[in-house]
Design an enzyme around this catalytic site. Structure first.
Site, PDB file in Angstrom:
ATOM      1  CB  VAL A 159      17.815  90.026  89.390  1.00 62.89           C
ATOM      2  CG1 VAL A 159      18.388  88.977  90.310  1.00 62.89           C
ATOM      3  CG2 VAL A 159      18.475  91.379  89.659  1.00 62.89           C
ATOM      4  N   GLY A 160      17.060  89.848  85.715  1.00 58.86           N
ATOM      5  CA  GLY A 160      16.100  90.302  84.711  1.00 58.86           C
ATOM      6  C   GLY A 160      14.903  89.367  84.709  1.00 58.86           C
ATOM      7  CB  VAL A 218      15.526  84.056  83.418  1.00 60.22           C
ATOM      8  CG1 VAL A 218      15.722  82.673  84.024  1.00 60.22           C
ATOM      9  CG2 VAL A 218      14.981  83.928  82.004  1.00 60.22           C
ATOM     10  CE  LYS A 264      18.292  82.285  67.405  1.00 62.15           C
ATOM     11  NZ  LYS A 264      17.842  81.979  68.767  1.00 62.15           N
ATOM     12  CE1 TYR A 302      11.351  90.365  91.479  1.00 60.59           C
ATOM     13  CE2 TYR A 302       9.857  88.793  90.417  1.00 60.59           C
ATOM     14  CZ  TYR A 302      10.097  89.760  91.379  1.00 60.59           C
ATOM     15  OH  TYR A 302       9.109  90.123  92.257  1.00 60.59           O
TER      16      TYR A 302
HETATM   17  P1  NAD Z   1      16.919  90.048  80.648  1.00 64.60           P
HETATM   18  O1  NAD Z   1      17.505  90.988  79.673  1.00 64.60           O
HETATM   19  O2  NAD Z   1      15.519  90.227  81.123  1.00 64.60           O
HETATM   20  O3  NAD Z   1      17.841  89.975  81.969  1.00 64.60           O
HETATM   21  C1  NAD Z   1      19.231  90.007  81.932  1.00 64.60           C
HETATM   22  C2  NAD Z   1      19.663  90.868  83.108  1.00 64.60           C
HETATM   23  O4  NAD Z   1      21.083  90.814  83.189  1.00 64.60           O
HETATM   24  C3  NAD Z   1      19.270  92.344  82.947  1.00 64.60           C
HETATM   25  O5  NAD Z   1      18.600  92.792  84.105  1.00 64.60           O
HETATM   26  C4  NAD Z   1      20.623  93.035  82.744  1.00 64.60           C
HETATM   27  O6  NAD Z   1      20.650  94.354  83.303  1.00 64.60           O
HETATM   28  C5  NAD Z   1      21.545  92.094  83.495  1.00 64.60           C
HETATM   29  N1  NAD Z   1      22.959  92.211  83.146  1.00 64.60           N
HETATM   30  C6  NAD Z   1      23.533  92.509  81.951  1.00 64.60           C
HETATM   31  N2  NAD Z   1      24.867  92.522  82.079  1.00 64.60           N
HETATM   32  C7  NAD Z   1      25.147  92.197  83.363  1.00 64.60           C
HETATM   33  C8  NAD Z   1      26.349  92.049  84.104  1.00 64.60           C
HETATM   34  N3  NAD Z   1      27.538  92.239  83.544  1.00 64.60           N
HETATM   35  N4  NAD Z   1      26.269  91.725  85.422  1.00 64.60           N
HETATM   36  C9  NAD Z   1      25.069  91.540  86.013  1.00 64.60           C
HETATM   37  N5  NAD Z   1      23.891  91.696  85.356  1.00 64.60           N
HETATM   38  C10 NAD Z   1      23.930  92.011  84.057  1.00 64.60           C
HETATM   39  O7  NAD Z   1      17.124  88.592  79.992  1.00 64.60           O
HETATM   40  P2  NAD Z   1      16.453  87.236  80.457  1.00 64.60           P
HETATM   41  O8  NAD Z   1      15.321  86.929  79.548  1.00 64.60           O
HETATM   42  O9  NAD Z   1      16.280  87.219  81.930  1.00 64.60           O
HETATM   43  O10 NAD Z   1      17.611  86.202  80.057  1.00 64.60           O
HETATM   44  C11 NAD Z   1      18.775  86.051  80.856  1.00 64.60           C
HETATM   45  C12 NAD Z   1      19.708  85.047  80.182  1.00 64.60           C
HETATM   46  O11 NAD Z   1      19.044  83.793  80.042  1.00 64.60           O
HETATM   47  C13 NAD Z   1      20.139  85.442  78.770  1.00 64.60           C
HETATM   48  O12 NAD Z   1      21.453  84.966  78.552  1.00 64.60           O
HETATM   49  C14 NAD Z   1      19.179  84.702  77.881  1.00 64.60           C
HETATM   50  O13 NAD Z   1      19.709  84.445  76.601  1.00 64.60           O
HETATM   51  C15 NAD Z   1      19.006  83.414  78.660  1.00 64.60           C
HETATM   52  N6  NAD Z   1      17.760  82.715  78.389  1.00 64.60           N
HETATM   53  C16 NAD Z   1      16.560  83.311  78.603  1.00 64.60           C
HETATM   54  C17 NAD Z   1      15.389  82.614  78.360  1.00 64.60           C
HETATM   55  C18 NAD Z   1      14.027  83.235  78.630  1.00 64.60           C
HETATM   56  O14 NAD Z   1      13.032  82.498  78.666  1.00 64.60           O
HETATM   57  N7  NAD Z   1      13.938  84.533  78.847  1.00 64.60           N
HETATM   58  C19 NAD Z   1      15.430  81.292  77.882  1.00 64.60           C
HETATM   59  C20 NAD Z   1      16.673  80.691  77.689  1.00 64.60           C
HETATM   60  C21 NAD Z   1      17.836  81.409  77.938  1.00 64.60           C
END
Ligand code: NAD
Length: 366
Positions: free
Chosen positions: A180-181, A183, A79, A185
């Site tokens: 529902v960001g 992932v 990292k 969604y």
């Molecule tokens: P994102 O930022 O698109 O979505 C996260 C969502 O969580 C946002 O809509 C945010 O408003 C919401 N949120 C924040 N605090 C909150 C709370 N207290 N209660 C409810 N909702 C809340 O991120 P993402 O890419 O969807 O990733 C989501 C999680 O999955 C993260 O922890 C990320 O590290 C992990 N992750 C993502 C990926 C990927 O491919 N994107 C891969 C592995 C792990």
């Protein structure tokens, strides 16, 4: 700060880069290259101190070793962090200086995007090094990993349903999705299409509105979603959701979602097991994004990446079997699963072969 103490004898290499004219201060931590080059994202963040930056990069690089090993990849764990506010100091010359530093490691570390860096930045870094993934599709990039991550999580949930209810389906299950960001969604989409009843929460009202509009799901208050009466609680927002204060409020049979570092402390994995709650270890079930981006190293092929992501189902099942047979928590079983693979494959690679350790395969030249 005594740096070698911080490494605890566990890390192969930690490199500090400084380029005063661009303001670049970066640390790359290579935790392990036993299975292959260390792949992990670059976090560009205004850390409060250099100690904080070092602590973070060490913790995150170790996590990548376990994630890649459990996902069955020929990759190690690494990292990088760049210290500073990306909105203020991110420039083309800083990123290119950083790209040259990555290049100087000769492929032992391969970067990707993380908090504070995006695909455009990877494209700039690529002008100085080929040891970068998550670039634009025209350069062989794999695009947004989130739908693939969501697909992997969905398959992991089916493995959970088999373990908890002996059913190869989430149909008829009530699933509470926190966040529902990108992932969350897509996970909701899979769940609804496959007959689950879904309740969602998000601090972003627009994200909730979009999910309700598209899938007709129920909603809950963000601070209450973990306490929802449900079969599966799926954390897909931030880490540290399973804590001393939230544990007693859980009313689910399964905790499984995409969020990284869901357990506040490692002991919370044991606590979930004692409560009879099945936990799908986060770094195993959310590895779809890593598997997808790693595929770029062989010339990105979406079909191949998808079929590799399908391995998450088997991996989650295997971890549940280890936990059952060895009477340990699923969190501990995941660590064992990863460590044993590193041990076994690492041993095989001790055989001398002409031309190296099979790295050609990683670079698509096999
Ligand atoms: P994102 O930022 O698109 O979505 C996260 C969502 O969580 C946002 O809509 C945010 O408003 C919401 N949120 C924040 N605090 C909150 C709370 N207290 N209660 C409810 N909702 C809340 O991120 P993402 O890419 O969807 O990733 C989501 C999680 O999955 C993260 O922890 C990320 O590290 C992990 N992750 C993502 C990926 C990927 O491919 N994107 C891969 C592995 C792990």
């Amino acid at each position: 700060m005594p740096v070698f103490d911080a490494l605890g004898g566990e890390y192969e290499e930690v490199v500090f880069f400084h380029d005063p004219p661009t303001g670049l201060k970066a640390i790359i931590a290579i935790h392990s290259t036993t299975l292959g080059p260390a792949l992990g994202g670059t976090r560009f963040y205004p850390f409060a101190s250099e100690e904080d930056a070092l602590r973070d990069v060490l913790r995150l690089s170790r996590g990548m070793t376990y994630k890649a090993a459990a996902a069955g990849l020929d990759l190690g764990g690494g990292k990088a962090v760049i210290i500073g506010d990306p909105k203020r100091i991110k420039t083309e010359e800083l990123l290119r200086a950083y790209g040259r530093f990555i290049d100087s490691l000769g492929g032992r570390y391969i970067t990707a995007e993380d908090i504070g860096t995006a695909r455009d930045d990877m494209d700039i870094i690529r002008r100085e090094t080929r040891y970068v993934t998550g670039v634009a599709p025209e350069f062989g990039g794999s695009g947004d990993p989130s739908p693939v991550t969501a697909y992997g999580v969905y398959l992991g949930l089916i493995a959970c349903a088999e373990e908890a209810w002996q059913e190869h389906s989430v149909s008829g299950r009530r699933v509470a999705v926190q966040g529902v960001g990108k992932v969350g969604y897509h996970l909701v989409k899979h769940l609804v299409e496959n007959g689950a009843t879904v309740v969602v929460s998000d601090v972003d009202v627009d994200a909730v509105a979009r999910t309700v509009r598209d899938f007709g799901v129920e909603t809950a208050e963000p601070e209450k979603i973990h306490a929802e009466e449900c079969d599966i609680f799926a954390p897909c927002a931030m880490g540290g959701v399973i804590r001393d204060d939230t544990l007693p409020e859980l009313k689910c049979r399964v905790v499984a979602g995409s969020a990284n570092n869901q357990l506040g402390r490692p002991e919370h994995g044991e606590a979930l097991a004692e409560m009879g709650i099945l936990y799908a270890p986060d770094y195993v079930i959310n590895a779809g994004g890593l598997i997808n981006v790693a595929d770029e190293l062989q010339g990105y092929n979406p079909e191949r990446a998808k079929s590799r992501v399908e391995g998450i189902y088997r991996n989650v099942r295997e971890i549940f079997t280890i936990a059952r047979e060895r009477r340990m928590s699923t969190a501990a079983a995941a660590d064992k699963f990863a460590e044993e693979r590193i041990g076994k494959i690492g041993r095989v690679r001790l055989y001398w072969v002409p031309g190296g350790r099979g790295w050609a395969k990683i670079w698509g030249r096999a």
